[in-house]
Design an enzyme around this catalytic site. Sequence first.
Site, PDB file in Angstrom:
ATOM      1  N   TYR A  53      37.231  42.160  50.552  1.00  0.00           N
ATOM      2  CA  TYR A  53      37.387  40.755  49.865  1.00  0.00           C
ATOM      3  C   TYR A  53      37.554  39.771  51.553  1.00  0.00           C
ATOM      4  O   TYR A  53      39.252  40.648  51.453  1.00  0.00           O
ATOM      5  CB  TYR A  53      38.192  40.425  48.511  1.00  0.00           C
ATOM      6  CG  TYR A  53      38.558  38.652  49.222  1.00  0.00           C
ATOM      7  CD1 TYR A  53      37.553  38.132  48.813  1.00  0.00           C
ATOM      8  CD2 TYR A  53      39.918  38.258  49.050  1.00  0.00           C
ATOM      9  CE1 TYR A  53      38.053  36.599  48.762  1.00  0.00           C
ATOM     10  CE2 TYR A  53      39.833  36.964  48.544  1.00  0.00           C
ATOM     11  CZ  TYR A  53      38.861  35.804  48.822  1.00  0.00           C
ATOM     12  OH  TYR A  53      39.414  34.722  48.487  1.00  0.00           O
ATOM     13  N   GLN A 409      38.497  30.304  40.014  1.00  0.00           N
ATOM     14  CA  GLN A 409      39.821  29.749  39.573  1.00  0.00           C
ATOM     15  C   GLN A 409      39.451  28.879  38.339  1.00  0.00           C
ATOM     16  O   GLN A 409      39.552  28.120  37.957  1.00  0.00           O
ATOM     17  CB  GLN A 409      40.500  29.320  40.455  1.00  0.00           C
ATOM     18  CG  GLN A 409      40.528  30.268  41.524  1.00  0.00           C
ATOM     19  CD  GLN A 409      41.931  29.358  42.714  1.00  0.00           C
ATOM     20  OE1 GLN A 409      42.944  28.135  41.984  1.00  0.00           O
ATOM     21  NE2 GLN A 409      41.403  29.480  43.906  1.00  0.00           N
TER      22      GLN A 409
END
Length: 492
Positions: A53, A409
């Site tokens: 990532y 999120q």
Amino acid sequence: MPDIELAAPLRPADLHNAAAPVSVLVDASVRDRVERGRGFLRDVLSEEERPVYGATTGFGALVGFAGREEEADQCDNTLAHLGAGQGPDLPHDVTRAALLVRVWSLAQGLSGVSAHVIDGLAAMFATTFVPAVPRYGSVGASGDLIPLAYATQALRGRGHAYVGGRRLPAADALDQAGLSPLALDGRDALALVNGTSLTTAATALALDSVRASHRAIQALTCLLADLLGCDPGFLDPRLLTAYGHRGAADVADGMRKTLAGMRPSGTRALQEPYSIRCSPQLLGAAEDALRYVDGVAEADLSSVSDNPLFFPGDDLVVHGGNFFGQPAAFASDVLAMVTAQLGNLAERQLDLLVDPARNGGLPPMLASGPGRQHGMQGVQLATTAFVAEIRRAAVPAGMQSLPTNLHNQDVVPFGTQAALRAYDMAALLRLLCGSLAVGLRQAAYAGARRPTAPGCGELLDALSEAIPPVDPDRPLDADVRKAADLVTAALP
């Protein structure tokens, strides 16, 4: 110039020291583990089937898309879109403390950063360089992304920064500080922003300030009781043992030591108002709560806050959530509640002190010639405003989650807001301590008895030496700040 060793555990004192130039030491053990982590990252990236990532991908909700091919471009890709902060710049001590927490985390060797990143940050701390970081923009979920991005850009020579207290274009500030712009690749850039270092730093600094005020209010409560001639029976160890709370027993023990030798006047009512009689219970509950915050701050200061983490010994790259600032969010909310009640206690004690119906016959507002003089009247008005501001700010932040980032999120802790709010509230609490201290000094001038406990007498003497009596009236803003500094520092 004090030394801070990245090979040693980070202490709250280190955060305070970092506000001024310090030597941040990068020893061989730190360099070895950082270089080992970096080498492992390179090995992983050479294997096409092992995505990492932020090194090979886009960011946040765009993780499913490929990142930029060139390392320098991937760095820009990390930071450019995070330049969305707003508001005034953070206090310099908070910004530098945040970067100290960040470099300590990176120095543990689990983030895959280049060794020159550690060296560059260490070099910065030896100067007065401070990145200009806007206050608003972080939700504290994938770390303090936006504020740390501004700090990172300043270290690259972009944006703005301070040197010697002057705000300049960051490139000029680096040059004046004798620093070189930091060269980063995508992993370096992401590692610098993908942690809760700002939240941790602000929480730890706020905690230290509230602890200092907590100690001050204990001492000032003792001085108040002695000046008024109260019976100290409300601190009886048998009473507090029966109460059953460790914090209250410990606080009462300290207060009894301060009041050792005190003689009650015998003129007070059988039971004092709660702001005196219940002070060990209130201050003790605060002590118990602060011990919880102590534990969270200690853990966060020794935490590796990043994503992903690299474990060379296990040939493992782990993608997870060590950048999620919920512990500090909860701790800062607790700190805010403690601050609000401590501030309320100090304000109520000052109110008692200026009221002739409750202060043992001292003049109203402790004025020398009421009407012609006004004594503590202005200070009391200000304390009312301080308490109102603290109460308004004390609404918990750590449970007000809002989904963002295309629901990547989908829960967020808002730890950054909680921590910075606690930092601001702590400053107001110090002013409430200073206001009460000025009132106690004025009470002694306005006719209160000389303290009978030696410990209280020493505290009053220190205040009397620093703060002249209010006669005639004068502005007391500077005196309140001076008294706050005195009573929240080492007490006699």
